[in-house]
Design a protein around this motif. Sequence first.
Motif, PDB file in Angstrom:
ATOM      1  N   ALA A  66      55.957  -4.025  63.500  1.00  0.00           N
ATOM      2  CA  ALA A  66      56.118  -5.252  64.280  1.00  0.00           C
ATOM      3  C   ALA A  66      55.616  -5.072  65.710  1.00  0.00           C
ATOM      4  CB  ALA A  66      57.579  -5.687  64.277  1.00  0.00           C
ATOM      5  N   GLN A  67      55.963  -3.952  66.345  1.00  0.00           N
ATOM      6  CA  GLN A  67      55.548  -3.733  67.720  1.00  0.00           C
ATOM      7  C   GLN A  67      54.027  -3.671  67.873  1.00  0.00           C
ATOM      8  OE1 GLN A  67      58.728  -4.615  69.287  1.00  0.00           O
ATOM      9  NE2 GLN A  67      57.490  -3.513  70.762  1.00  0.00           N
ATOM     10  N   PRO A  68      53.309  -2.895  67.023  1.00  0.00           N
ATOM     11  CA  PRO A  68      51.841  -2.943  67.136  1.00  0.00           C
ATOM     12  C   PRO A  68      51.266  -4.329  66.895  1.00  0.00           C
ATOM     13  CG  PRO A  68      52.526  -1.022  65.879  1.00  0.00           C
ATOM     14  CD  PRO A  68      53.752  -1.843  66.097  1.00  0.00           C
ATOM     15  N   PHE A  69      51.827  -5.072  65.935  1.00  0.00           N
ATOM     16  CA  PHE A  69      51.341  -6.428  65.695  1.00  0.00           C
ATOM     17  C   PHE A  69      51.562  -7.316  66.922  1.00  0.00           C
ATOM     18  CE2 PHE A  69      51.699  -5.776  60.925  1.00  0.00           C
ATOM     19  CZ  PHE A  69      50.321  -5.820  60.731  1.00  0.00           C
ATOM     20  N   LEU A  70      52.716  -7.158  67.565  1.00  0.00           N
ATOM     21  CA  LEU A  70      52.982  -7.954  68.749  1.00  0.00           C
ATOM     22  C   LEU A  70      52.061  -7.563  69.903  1.00  0.00           C
ATOM     23  CD1 LEU A  70      56.888  -8.158  68.744  1.00  0.00           C
ATOM     24  CD2 LEU A  70      55.262  -9.980  68.228  1.00  0.00           C
ATOM     25  N   LEU A  71      51.733  -6.280  70.004  1.00  0.00           N
ATOM     26  CA  LEU A  71      50.776  -5.862  71.032  1.00  0.00           C
ATOM     27  C   LEU A  71      49.409  -6.480  70.780  1.00  0.00           C
ATOM     28  CD1 LEU A  71      51.654  -2.073  71.505  1.00  0.00           C
ATOM     29  CD2 LEU A  71      52.211  -3.983  73.019  1.00  0.00           C
ATOM     30  N   ILE A  72      48.998  -6.513  69.510  1.00  0.00           N
ATOM     31  CA  ILE A  72      47.716  -7.143  69.177  1.00  0.00           C
ATOM     32  C   ILE A  72      47.760  -8.631  69.498  1.00  0.00           C
ATOM     33  CG2 ILE A  72      46.157  -7.710  67.280  1.00  0.00           C
ATOM     34  CD1 ILE A  72      46.977  -5.068  65.969  1.00  0.00           C
ATOM     35  N   LEU A  73      48.871  -9.285  69.138  1.00  0.00           N
ATOM     36  CA  LEU A  73      49.012 -10.706  69.450  1.00  0.00           C
ATOM     37  C   LEU A  73      49.012 -10.938  70.957  1.00  0.00           C
ATOM     38  CD1 LEU A  73      49.451 -13.584  68.481  1.00  0.00           C
ATOM     39  CD2 LEU A  73      51.906 -13.133  68.423  1.00  0.00           C
ATOM     40  N   GLY A  74      49.674 -10.046  71.701  1.00  0.00           N
ATOM     41  CA  GLY A  74      49.627 -10.159  73.151  1.00  0.00           C
ATOM     42  C   GLY A  74      48.212 -10.013  73.686  1.00  0.00           C
ATOM     43  N   GLY A  75      47.431  -9.114  73.084  1.00  0.00           N
ATOM     44  CA  GLY A  75      46.033  -8.989  73.473  1.00  0.00           C
ATOM     45  C   GLY A  75      45.243 -10.262  73.202  1.00  0.00           C
ATOM     46  N   LEU A  76      45.516 -10.920  72.070  1.00  0.00           N
ATOM     47  CA  LEU A  76      44.838 -12.178  71.755  1.00  0.00           C
ATOM     48  C   LEU A  76      45.220 -13.275  72.746  1.00  0.00           C
ATOM     49  CD1 LEU A  76      45.108 -12.213  67.851  1.00  0.00           C
ATOM     50  CD2 LEU A  76      43.156 -11.540  69.265  1.00  0.00           C
ATOM     51  N   VAL A  77      46.497 -13.291  73.145  1.00  0.00           N
ATOM     52  CA  VAL A  77      46.928 -14.269  74.145  1.00  0.00           C
ATOM     53  C   VAL A  77      46.224 -14.018  75.477  1.00  0.00           C
ATOM     54  CG1 VAL A  77      48.904 -15.064  75.499  1.00  0.00           C
ATOM     55  CG2 VAL A  77      49.152 -14.687  73.038  1.00  0.00           C
ATOM     56  N   PHE A  78      46.128 -12.751  75.868  1.00  0.00           N
ATOM     57  CA  PHE A  78      45.418 -12.425  77.107  1.00  0.00           C
ATOM     58  C   PHE A  78      43.936 -12.775  76.997  1.00  0.00           C
ATOM     59  CE2 PHE A  78      43.305  -9.186  79.872  1.00  0.00           C
ATOM     60  CZ  PHE A  78      43.727  -9.700  81.075  1.00  0.00           C
ATOM     61  N   ALA A  79      43.354 -12.555  75.814  1.00  0.00           N
ATOM     62  CA  ALA A  79      41.957 -12.943  75.595  1.00  0.00           C
ATOM     63  C   ALA A  79      41.778 -14.447  75.741  1.00  0.00           C
ATOM     64  CB  ALA A  79      41.502 -12.477  74.213  1.00  0.00           C
ATOM     65  N   ALA A  80      42.752 -15.222  75.258  1.00  0.00           N
ATOM     66  CA  ALA A  80      42.675 -16.679  75.407  1.00  0.00           C
ATOM     67  C   ALA A  80      42.721 -17.084  76.876  1.00  0.00           C
ATOM     68  CB  ALA A  80      43.818 -17.342  74.638  1.00  0.00           C
ATOM     69  N   ILE A  81      43.529 -16.363  77.668  1.00  0.00           N
ATOM     70  CA  ILE A  81      43.587 -16.656  79.105  1.00  0.00           C
ATOM     71  C   ILE A  81      42.243 -16.368  79.767  1.00  0.00           C
ATOM     72  CG2 ILE A  81      44.663 -15.969  81.281  1.00  0.00           C
ATOM     73  CD1 ILE A  81      47.218 -15.412  79.727  1.00  0.00           C
ATOM     74  N   LEU A  82      41.645 -15.222  79.448  1.00  0.00           N
ATOM     75  CA  LEU A  82      40.339 -14.884  80.021  1.00  0.00           C
ATOM     76  C   LEU A  82      39.260 -15.862  79.554  1.00  0.00           C
ATOM     77  CD1 LEU A  82      40.314 -10.976  79.651  1.00  0.00           C
ATOM     78  CD2 LEU A  82      40.794 -12.328  81.697  1.00  0.00           C
ATOM     79  N   ASP A  83      39.290 -16.218  78.282  1.00  0.00           N
ATOM     80  CA  ASP A  83      38.293 -17.143  77.756  1.00  0.00           C
ATOM     81  C   ASP A  83      38.440 -18.520  78.393  1.00  0.00           C
ATOM     82  OD1 ASP A  83      36.128 -17.775  75.918  1.00  0.00           O
ATOM     83  OD2 ASP A  83      37.600 -18.950  74.799  1.00  0.00           O
TER      84      ASP A  83
END
Length: 351
Positions: free
Chosen positions: A46-63
């Motif tokens: 769960a924790q690695p998946f949440l880290l990946i999801l957090g990365g996607l959220v940060f990518a959405a902010i940058l995009d």
Amino acid sequence: MSDSPAPRHEAPGPSDFSDPLTTREIKRAAIWISMAGAAIALWYLAQPFLLILGGLVFAAILDGGTRLLGRVLHIRRGWRLAIVTIAGFVFLLWTIYYAGATVAGQFEALRAVVVAQVARIMGWATSIGLVQPGDNQINEIGRQVMGSLGKLTSAVGTALGAISSLAMILVIGIFVAIEPRLYERGFAWMLPIDRRADFYQTSARMGRTLRLLMAGRLLGMAVEGVGTWLLLMIGGVPMAALLGLLTGLLAFLPNIGAIVSGALMVLVGFSAGFDKGIWSIVVYVVVQSVDGYLIVPMVAKRSVDLAPALVLGCQLLLGTLFGILGLALADPIVCMVKVLLEERSRPAEGA
């Protein structure tokens, strides 16, 4: 050897996979075992998946920032992304450098104020008979409340201690933002060809919704943080900068963050006097009204309108299961699930 003739019709045994019944039962067992294994793997990962999801959220902010910059600066996307990324890190470092020392020095003062105010509340509850004098529950409740608030006031230190997780989120977000189509095509490659068009459509809508959601969240954080700081400073409430910073950070967690920041604001306000406490309540109402009646409806109209009770329930559930990371990502998770369900229901509506 027996001289009796062999039976004409032999029933297949349990090791004979040619029997349709045996094959069907094996498939059922395999499905249930796979589901159980997937659930166990999801729990441990769960924790690695949440880290990946957090990365996607940060990518959405940058995009989102890159697309917004493209409206006024017509250069290649890579350069715009570099400008947004560098500007974000410069602002973060500037905030830590100029405000970090002042804010860090006020955390212990905030903790002392909160502890004193909680003790006063417990004393008032004893004086009016809500609890009995000398009851052990008083000390127990006080320890729990003070311990929780103590953990809250040290949230910044905890976040800095989790620098490896934060760095992983930032790295994943930057890599995805650099070449989003690469990862999108890679995921679509694992799907059947006839499902890829639906995937691209759903992915595009998810990306747009997430960008709008995060834009509204960042705007709300800026408005609540700066507005709280300025209004509290005008009213002479102590630790206005620290309360503004906490309010802005906690604004990333809708519902729960507003309740916690409001409680801290009121406790600190009344510690400086009755008029400062009333002013703190007025500031809290004004700031939350601006965010709730102006910013949130504006964002919800263009993205996904999420029911507050639904978001709050998911925050409590994911926060209990996965801690602060699950609490912070509850809103994007609910948003993405809603978009997915809406896209999946479109063929059924048109049928």
